[in-house]
Write a protein that holds these residues in place. Structure first.
Motif, PDB file in Angstrom:
ATOM      1  N   VAL A 254      -9.096   5.718  -4.728  1.00  0.00           N
ATOM      2  CA  VAL A 254      -8.910   4.578  -3.832  1.00  0.00           C
ATOM      3  C   VAL A 254      -7.640   3.854  -4.217  1.00  0.00           C
ATOM      4  N   SER A 255      -6.715   3.756  -3.284  1.00  0.00           N
ATOM      5  CA  SER A 255      -5.474   3.012  -3.476  1.00  0.00           C
ATOM      6  C   SER A 255      -5.532   1.779  -2.580  1.00  0.00           C
ATOM      7  N   ALA A 256      -4.486   1.509  -1.825  1.00  0.00           N
ATOM      8  CA  ALA A 256      -4.477   0.339  -0.945  1.00  0.00           C
ATOM      9  C   ALA A 256      -3.433   0.516   0.141  1.00  0.00           C
ATOM     10  N   VAL A 257      -3.707  -0.016   1.306  1.00  0.00           N
ATOM     11  CA  VAL A 257      -2.746   0.030   2.397  1.00  0.00           C
ATOM     12  C   VAL A 257      -1.454  -0.655   1.951  1.00  0.00           C
ATOM     13  N   GLY A 258      -0.337  -0.033   2.270  1.00  0.00           N
ATOM     14  CA  GLY A 258       0.957  -0.591   1.888  1.00  0.00           C
ATOM     15  C   GLY A 258       1.454  -0.150   0.527  1.00  0.00           C
TER      16      GLY A 258
ATOM     17  N   LEU B 286       7.893  -4.572  -2.213  1.00  0.00           N
ATOM     18  CA  LEU B 286       8.289  -5.836  -2.821  1.00  0.00           C
ATOM     19  C   LEU B 286       7.166  -6.418  -3.673  1.00  0.00           C
ATOM     20  N   ALA B 287       5.939  -6.223  -3.248  1.00  0.00           N
ATOM     21  CA  ALA B 287       4.792  -6.794  -3.957  1.00  0.00           C
ATOM     22  C   ALA B 287       4.457  -5.964  -5.195  1.00  0.00           C
TER      23      ALA B 287
ATOM     24  N   TYR C 160       1.627  -5.640  -6.765  1.00  0.00           N
ATOM     25  CA  TYR C 160       0.362  -4.929  -6.547  1.00  0.00           C
ATOM     26  C   TYR C 160       0.618  -3.592  -5.852  1.00  0.00           C
ATOM     27  N   SER C 161       1.387  -3.619  -4.787  1.00  0.00           N
ATOM     28  CA  SER C 161       1.652  -2.405  -4.011  1.00  0.00           C
ATOM     29  C   SER C 161       2.515  -1.417  -4.791  1.00  0.00           C
ATOM     30  N   ARG C 162       3.441  -1.920  -5.621  1.00  0.00           N
ATOM     31  CA  ARG C 162       4.265  -1.025  -6.434  1.00  0.00           C
ATOM     32  C   ARG C 162       3.418  -0.291  -7.474  1.00  0.00           C
ATOM     33  N   VAL C 163       2.506  -1.001  -8.104  1.00  0.00           N
ATOM     34  CA  VAL C 163       1.641  -0.359  -9.097  1.00  0.00           C
ATOM     35  C   VAL C 163       0.803   0.731  -8.440  1.00  0.00           C
ATOM     36  N   LYS C 164       0.245   0.423  -7.268  1.00  0.00           N
ATOM     37  CA  LYS C 164      -0.537   1.420  -6.543  1.00  0.00           C
ATOM     38  C   LYS C 164       0.332   2.621  -6.165  1.00  0.00           C
TER      39      LYS C 164
END
Length: 215
Positions: free
Chosen positions: A111-115, A121-122, A124-128
């Motif tokens: 499970v990752s995340a949309v985006g 830029l975020a 959270y999204s970069r780590v995912k």
């Protein structure tokens, strides 16, 4: 009943739903659960593996399964810092993928995340995004990356911002159409169902899935 599964994060919003689905799926002869504490569940197909995720390599062949389901995840607010968040959502996930692959696991679903993107830029999204890239390069026969939007469901641990967003989500859903449909909130139960379905398809390669699944 010829398949074996491993569930990481079996007490979380998605993991708890998924564990129950797999335990009642005749396709699986055994379901192993990575957990920090006893689950308090009794089932003839369930095998608990207690770990703090710091020494996964010591589990050896216990990680050798057909399907690894990774439902690990937190938020920066709950983790307390960027480093602590990254430890859960990147290090623990990637370590699990590495150790399970070395043990002989064939398929990894996470499970990752949309985006999610390494170039987002975020933080959270970069780590995912970094996690997705690392897992995708592990050499599994199949990797399925699921990118849900806001998750709907009741958590043991309060997340005020998410609670507020869950109340708003039903009003926004009709506005999110076409390419924006991937940003609709989705129930944890539906994500668990999607993971189960994807695992049984047997499609090789690395795949990214937005939810709900197209079919």
């Amino acid at each position: 009943m010829s398949r074996s599964a491993l569930v990481a994060g079996p007490t979380g919003l998605i993991g708890a739903q998924l564990l129950q689905r797999l335990l009642h799926d005749p396709a699986y002869r055994e379901v192993r659960a990575l957990t920090r504490r006893p689950l308090g569940l009794q089932h003839e197909r369930l095998r608990e593996l207690q770990t703090d995720y710091a020494r996964l390599d010591e589990l050896g062949d216990a990680l050798a399964v057909d399907d690894v389901f990774c439902c690990l995840g937190t938020t920066r607010a709950i983790a307390g810092s960027r480093a602590a968040f990254e430890d859960v959502d990147y290090r623990m996930v990637v370590d699990l993928a590495r150790c399970a692959r070395a043990a002989g696991a064939h398929q990894f679903l996470v499970v990752s995340a949309v985006g999610a993107s390494r170039h987002a830029l975020a933080f959270y999204s970069r780590v995912k995004g970094r996690m997705e890239a690392a897992v995708g390069g592990m050499g599994y026969t199949a990797v399925h990356i699921l990118r849900p939007s806001l998750l709907l469901g009741s958590r043991e641990q309060s997340r005020p911002a998410e609670d507020a967003a869950q109340r708003l989500a039903p009003k926004l859903a009709p506005l999110l159409r076409g390419p924006l449909a991937r940003y609709r909130a989705i129930s944890a139960a539906d994500v668990a169902e999607a993971m189960q379905r994807l695992a049984l398809r047997g499609t090789p390669g690395v795949h990214v899935h937005h939810l709900p699944l197209a079919d």
